[in-house]
Design a protein around this motif. Structure first.
Motif, PDB file in Angstrom:
ATOM      1  N   LEU A 185      13.278 -18.174  15.722  1.00  0.00           N
ATOM      2  CA  LEU A 185      13.859 -17.957  16.129  1.00  0.00           C
ATOM      3  C   LEU A 185      14.418 -17.316  17.400  1.00  0.00           C
ATOM      4  N   LEU A 186      14.415 -16.280  18.266  1.00  0.00           N
ATOM      5  CA  LEU A 186      14.906 -15.773  19.594  1.00  0.00           C
ATOM      6  C   LEU A 186      14.260 -16.546  20.193  1.00  0.00           C
ATOM      7  N   CYS A 224       8.176  -6.633  17.942  1.00  0.00           N
ATOM      8  CA  CYS A 224       7.420  -6.133  19.082  1.00  0.00           C
ATOM      9  C   CYS A 224       7.407  -7.979  19.559  1.00  0.00           C
ATOM     10  N   LEU A 225       7.406  -8.678  19.193  1.00  0.00           N
ATOM     11  CA  LEU A 225       7.700 -10.149  19.463  1.00  0.00           C
ATOM     12  C   LEU A 225       9.403 -10.319  19.715  1.00  0.00           C
ATOM     13  N   CYS A 226       9.703  -9.853  19.092  1.00  0.00           N
ATOM     14  CA  CYS A 226      11.182  -9.469  18.920  1.00  0.00           C
ATOM     15  C   CYS A 226      11.982  -9.297  20.199  1.00  0.00           C
ATOM     16  N   LYS A 260      -3.659  -8.054  20.290  1.00  0.00           N
ATOM     17  CA  LYS A 260      -2.328  -9.082  20.246  1.00  0.00           C
ATOM     18  C   LYS A 260      -0.855  -8.001  19.756  1.00  0.00           C
ATOM     19  N   VAL A 261      -0.766  -6.325  19.387  1.00  0.00           N
ATOM     20  CA  VAL A 261       0.120  -5.889  19.702  1.00  0.00           C
ATOM     21  C   VAL A 261       0.048  -5.305  20.769  1.00  0.00           C
ATOM     22  N   VAL A 262      -0.776  -4.585  21.179  1.00  0.00           N
ATOM     23  CA  VAL A 262      -1.413  -4.061  22.731  1.00  0.00           C
ATOM     24  C   VAL A 262       0.211  -5.240  23.659  1.00  0.00           C
ATOM     25  N   VAL A 266       3.382  -4.729  26.481  1.00  0.00           N
ATOM     26  CA  VAL A 266       2.634  -4.259  27.592  1.00  0.00           C
ATOM     27  C   VAL A 266       3.788  -5.349  28.313  1.00  0.00           C
ATOM     28  N   LEU A 267       3.606  -6.995  27.963  1.00  0.00           N
ATOM     29  CA  LEU A 267       4.401  -7.564  28.230  1.00  0.00           C
ATOM     30  C   LEU A 267       6.403  -7.289  27.871  1.00  0.00           C
TER      31      LEU A 267
END
Length: 444
Positions: A185-186, A224-226, A260-262, A266-267
């Motif tokens: 949603l974000l 972390c994606l959020c 995928k976490v790294v 990093v992004l």
């Protein structure tokens, strides 16, 4: 099994008596035909049916959710919709097809949410913005039919998700489901705004910590994606700046081996590098060394490799810039004064003297406070020296330092037991009496 633990796959193994529903006129004959074509088919067959006549199937799903209340059937149809959208998120457009213009596609979902207290009340969601009893579309505010807008529904959903993060309704699934929803949603600007207004950013911070199990790694990744999505939204960045988000992100990227976490961390760090004081904090946290270590590893993701290179270059550039006022300011504010090169660099004082005026001479006030509170002779000596340099290089230096009541503090230090403190206190007092005009005659 707890209903909250059921997966979509498990729910879709159920046998739903569609013929019985038609006999009792809960669904039409046309609905039954469409369901027979769609139900228990392979993913490729369902995809073909949705490509050919997607809105018709969506209309069937919505009507079942509206007219049938049996828990197992409702869950089954929700699972069909979940499967459909997971396979291709663009199918959400089917719910907005013009053939459904006269139906409130959100109503059945809202009713389910209200029954389970997933969102606030219907009245709060549907409360119209009125002006003399007239809605924005020209209808009377007393109209019987009030459609729930997507904006209203999203705001209510964000409130519920924040409530789940504070007090999960399920011990193992509550937080995970809330974070998973937010990670999707974000992407929407309205959701970012609502999430920040609901003070949701701080609820993410405790979840940013190194993970080991598969379940915890997925939760960490989505959290972390959020944060990455929020790093594109300035008000959220302000919240992140006042939290412990950065040290936690650095710790995660330092210890994680999951690509995928790294990548997502990093992004995020790359986005934050140029924002406010984040760059200086990254340098202090030793991020450059961590990035260089990560660059030496074998990653398959090109976006990650590119982001690591950009972060590496950005941090090196930040370190060059931090050799001047930002780094000096941080040293003073932390109270860790030492004879670093900038203190005796004439060019530093000439180039940055106007920066000392920021925030009502904050740096000078902190230096004077150090004179009162520090027991470290080195810090006292450096503070006296820096005050003398300010007097020397600022046109109104003597007046400003005098007005800030520094003279009395410095004079007390002229009798200090440490020779280095005494020497620099004397230098500062001489400059206070002589002023900038004669300061160049004094040796440093």
């Amino acid at each position: 099994m707890d209903r909250a633990e059921l997966t979509t796959e498990q729910v879709l193994k159920r046998d739903i008596p569609w013929e019985t529903y038609m006999t009792t006129k809960l669904i039409t004959g046309t609905c039954l035909q469409l369901l027979r074509r769609y139900d228990n088919r392979s993913e490729s067959q369902r995809a073909s049916l949705l490509d050919d006549d997607g809105p018709a199937y969506v209309r069937v799903f919505v009507s079942i959710l509206r007219d049938i209340f049996k828990e197992e059937t409702v869950e089954y149809v929700l699972a069909l919709i979940d499967e459909m959208l997971t396979a291709n998120p663009k199918r959400a457009r089917l719910f907005h097809d013009k053939s459904l213009a006269n139906e409130d596609a959100y109503e059945p979902f809202l009713s389910i949410a209200l029954e389970r207290e997933l969102v606030c009340t219907r009245e709060e969601l549907a409360r119209p913005k009125t002006l003399d009893g007239v809605l924005s579309n020209g209808e009377s505010s007393s109209s019987k039919k009030k459609f729930i807008t997507i904006d209203d529904l999203l705001r209510g959903l964000v409130e519920w998700l924040c409530a789940q993060l504070k007090k999960p309704s399920h011990p193992t699934r509550g937080i995970a489901v809330a974070i998973s929803c937010l990670a999707t949603l974000l992407k929407e600007p309205l959701v970012r705004s609502s999430f920040v207004q609901a003070d949701g950013v701080k609820l993410l911070i405790p979840l940013i910590s190194p993970a080991s199990t598969q379940q915890s790694i997925q939760l960490l990744y989505e959290t972390c994606l959020c944060v990455w999505l929020l790093s594109y939204y300035e008000p959220a960045i302000d919240y992140l700046a006042t939290s412990r988000a950065l040290p936690r992100l650095v710790e995660v990227v330092k210890s994680s081996t999951k690509e995928k976490v790294v990548r997502v961390v990093v992004l995020t760090l790359k986005n934050l590098l140029s924002k406010g004081a984040f760059g200086a904090q990254m340098v202090d946290l030793g991020l450059l060394q961590i990035v260089q270590s990560l660059k030496a590893q074998a990653w398959s993701d090109e976006d990650l490799l590119e982001a690591l290179n950009q972060l590496d270059e950005g941090l090196k550039d930040k370190i060059k810039k931090l050799s001047s006022f930002d780094k000096y300011k941080q040293e003073v504010l932390l109270g860790h004064l030492d004879w670093t090169p900038v203190h005796k660099d004439p060019m530093f004082w000439r180039d940055n003297i106007s920066n000392f005026e920021e925030n009502d001479f904050q740096i000078l006030r902190v230096l004077i406070t150090i004179l009162d509170t520090s027991s470290d002779p080195r810090a006292l000596a450096v503070a006296c020296f820096d005050l003398s340099q300010f007097i020397k290089h600022h046109a109104a230096g003597r007046v400003i330092v005098t007005d800030l009541k520094a003279k009395e503090r410095v004079m007390k230090l002229m009798n200090h037991e440490n020779a280095e403190v005494t020497k620099n206190a004397l230098l500062c007092i001489q400059r206070l009496f002589l002023g900038a005009k004669y300061a160049s005659f004094l040796q440093v």
